[in-house]
Scaffold this motif. Structure first.
Motif, PDB file in Angstrom:
ATOM      1  N   SER A 174      -4.701  10.259  -4.007  1.00  0.00           N
ATOM      2  CA  SER A 174      -4.917  11.706  -4.014  1.00  0.00           C
ATOM      3  C   SER A 174      -5.454  12.154  -5.366  1.00  0.00           C
ATOM      4  CB  SER A 174      -3.618  12.427  -3.702  1.00  0.00           C
ATOM      5  OG  SER A 174      -2.661  12.155  -4.705  1.00  0.00           O
ATOM      6  N   SER A 175      -6.294  13.175  -5.315  1.00  0.00           N
ATOM      7  CA  SER A 175      -6.909  13.656  -6.572  1.00  0.00           C
ATOM      8  C   SER A 175      -6.062  14.727  -7.233  1.00  0.00           C
ATOM      9  CB  SER A 175      -8.300  14.209  -6.276  1.00  0.00           C
ATOM     10  OG  SER A 175      -8.217  15.233  -5.315  1.00  0.00           O
ATOM     11  N   LYS A 205      -8.543   5.553  -8.287  1.00  0.00           N
ATOM     12  CA  LYS A 205      -9.445   6.672  -8.070  1.00  0.00           C
ATOM     13  C   LYS A 205      -9.450   7.038  -6.583  1.00  0.00           C
ATOM     14  CE  LYS A 205     -12.574   4.843 -11.616  1.00  0.00           C
ATOM     15  NZ  LYS A 205     -13.977   4.423 -11.901  1.00  0.00           N
ATOM     16  N   PRO A 206      -9.752   8.277  -6.264  1.00  0.00           N
ATOM     17  CA  PRO A 206      -9.805   8.657  -4.841  1.00  0.00           C
ATOM     18  C   PRO A 206     -10.741   7.759  -4.030  1.00  0.00           C
ATOM     19  CG  PRO A 206      -9.783  10.616  -6.200  1.00  0.00           C
ATOM     20  CD  PRO A 206      -9.903   9.443  -7.146  1.00  0.00           C
ATOM     21  N   GLU A 207     -11.797   7.275  -4.655  1.00  0.00           N
ATOM     22  CA  GLU A 207     -12.726   6.412  -3.920  1.00  0.00           C
ATOM     23  C   GLU A 207     -12.171   5.018  -3.640  1.00  0.00           C
ATOM     24  OE1 GLU A 207     -13.341   8.177  -6.713  1.00  0.00           O
ATOM     25  OE2 GLU A 207     -14.675   7.061  -8.082  1.00  0.00           O
ATOM     26  N   ASP A 208     -11.004   4.723  -4.186  1.00  0.00           N
ATOM     27  CA  ASP A 208     -10.329   3.469  -3.851  1.00  0.00           C
ATOM     28  C   ASP A 208      -9.580   3.566  -2.528  1.00  0.00           C
ATOM     29  OD1 ASP A 208      -9.446   3.083  -7.312  1.00  0.00           O
ATOM     30  OD2 ASP A 208     -11.058   2.057  -6.226  1.00  0.00           O
ATOM     31  N   THR A 209      -9.506   4.760  -1.962  1.00  0.00           N
ATOM     32  CA  THR A 209      -8.815   4.951  -0.700  1.00  0.00           C
ATOM     33  C   THR A 209      -9.472   4.112   0.391  1.00  0.00           C
ATOM     34  OG1 THR A 209      -8.059   7.175  -1.247  1.00  0.00           O
ATOM     35  CG2 THR A 209      -8.238   6.625   1.095  1.00  0.00           C
ATOM     36  N   ALA A 210      -8.668   3.257   1.017  1.00  0.00           N
ATOM     37  CA  ALA A 210      -9.179   2.337   2.036  1.00  0.00           C
ATOM     38  C   ALA A 210      -8.022   1.529   2.587  1.00  0.00           C
ATOM     39  CB  ALA A 210     -10.227   1.396   1.444  1.00  0.00           C
ATOM     40  N   VAL A 211      -8.286   0.820   3.660  1.00  0.00           N
ATOM     41  CA  VAL A 211      -7.368  -0.221   4.110  1.00  0.00           C
ATOM     42  C   VAL A 211      -7.765  -1.504   3.392  1.00  0.00           C
ATOM     43  CG1 VAL A 211      -6.479  -1.542   6.057  1.00  0.00           C
ATOM     44  CG2 VAL A 211      -7.049   0.879   6.352  1.00  0.00           C
ATOM     45  N   GLY A 255       0.818  -1.198   0.000  1.00  0.00           N
ATOM     46  CA  GLY A 255       0.000   0.000   0.000  1.00  0.00           C
ATOM     47  C   GLY A 255       0.858   1.257   0.000  1.00  0.00           C
ATOM     48  N   GLY A 256       0.197   2.388  -0.148  1.00  0.00           N
ATOM     49  CA  GLY A 256       0.921   3.647  -0.137  1.00  0.00           C
ATOM     50  C   GLY A 256       0.067   4.781  -0.640  1.00  0.00           C
ATOM     51  N   LEU A 257       0.725   5.905  -0.821  1.00  0.00           N
ATOM     52  CA  LEU A 257       0.071   7.106  -1.345  1.00  0.00           C
ATOM     53  C   LEU A 257       0.364   7.195  -2.834  1.00  0.00           C
ATOM     54  CD1 LEU A 257      -1.378   9.838  -0.995  1.00  0.00           C
ATOM     55  CD2 LEU A 257       0.872  10.820  -0.416  1.00  0.00           C
ATOM     56  N   VAL A 258      -0.681   7.332  -3.617  1.00  0.00           N
ATOM     57  CA  VAL A 258      -0.512   7.384  -5.069  1.00  0.00           C
ATOM     58  C   VAL A 258      -1.498   8.397  -5.643  1.00  0.00           C
ATOM     59  CG1 VAL A 258      -2.122   5.483  -5.466  1.00  0.00           C
ATOM     60  CG2 VAL A 258      -0.336   5.975  -7.147  1.00  0.00           C
ATOM     61  N   GLN A 259      -1.123   9.002  -6.743  1.00  0.00           N
ATOM     62  CA  GLN A 259      -2.019   9.956  -7.398  1.00  0.00           C
ATOM     63  C   GLN A 259      -3.092   9.223  -8.190  1.00  0.00           C
ATOM     64  OE1 GLN A 259       0.425  12.649  -9.729  1.00  0.00           O
ATOM     65  NE2 GLN A 259       0.405  14.147  -8.054  1.00  0.00           N
ATOM     66  N   ALA A 260      -4.207   9.864  -8.350  1.00  0.00           N
ATOM     67  CA  ALA A 260      -5.277   9.296  -9.164  1.00  0.00           C
ATOM     68  C   ALA A 260      -4.744   8.973 -10.558  1.00  0.00           C
ATOM     69  CB  ALA A 260      -6.439  10.278  -9.256  1.00  0.00           C
TER      70      ALA A 260
END
Length: 125
Positions: A124-125, A87-93, A9-14
């Motif tokens: 992130s969007s 997509k931003p809505e994929d943000t989750a654990v 996992g991690g932080l990724v742009q849309a």
């Protein structure tokens, strides 16, 4: 001891991609069905994909079918979830889980035997 350990996992742009990994141990990997579910803050758990290890048959939630790919490496006892066009809505654990079922169906998350600690995906969007 039955154990599932997620990573990737991690932080990724849309629009970006991630590959999540789930290392399994303590049970007969080849005879199992393993899936991924996710949980966003304030939302219910959502099963997104599942794979029957012995024959590679898969299940995907309709809303992610075009962007998610589940696979397994039986030599490494590892299940992967490739997520494209994030997509931003994929943000989750995201959690991987062994289902009590021997196959994958829409209701596979109802019959969880064990799951890992989760890996956070932030888009992130």
């Amino acid at each position: 001891e039955v154990q599932l350990v997620e990573s990737g996992g991690g932080l990724v742009q849309a629009g970006g991609s991630l590959r999540l990994s789930c290392a399994a141990s303590g049970f007969s990997f080849d005879d199992s069905a393993i899936g991924w579910f996710r949980q966003a803050p304030g939302k219910e758990r959502e099963g997104v994909s599942c794979i029957k290890i012995s024959d590679g048959s898969t299940y995907y939630k309709d809303s992610v079918k075009a962007r998610f790919t589940i696979s397994s490496d039986n030599a490494k006892n590892t299940v992967y979830l490739q997520i494209d066009s994030l997509k931003p809505e994929d943000t989750a654990v995201y959690y991987c889980a062994k289902t009590r079922l021997l196959y994958c169906r829409r209701y596979w998350p109802t019959y969880l035997e064990v799951w890992g600690q989760g890996t956070l995906v932030t888009v992130s969007s």
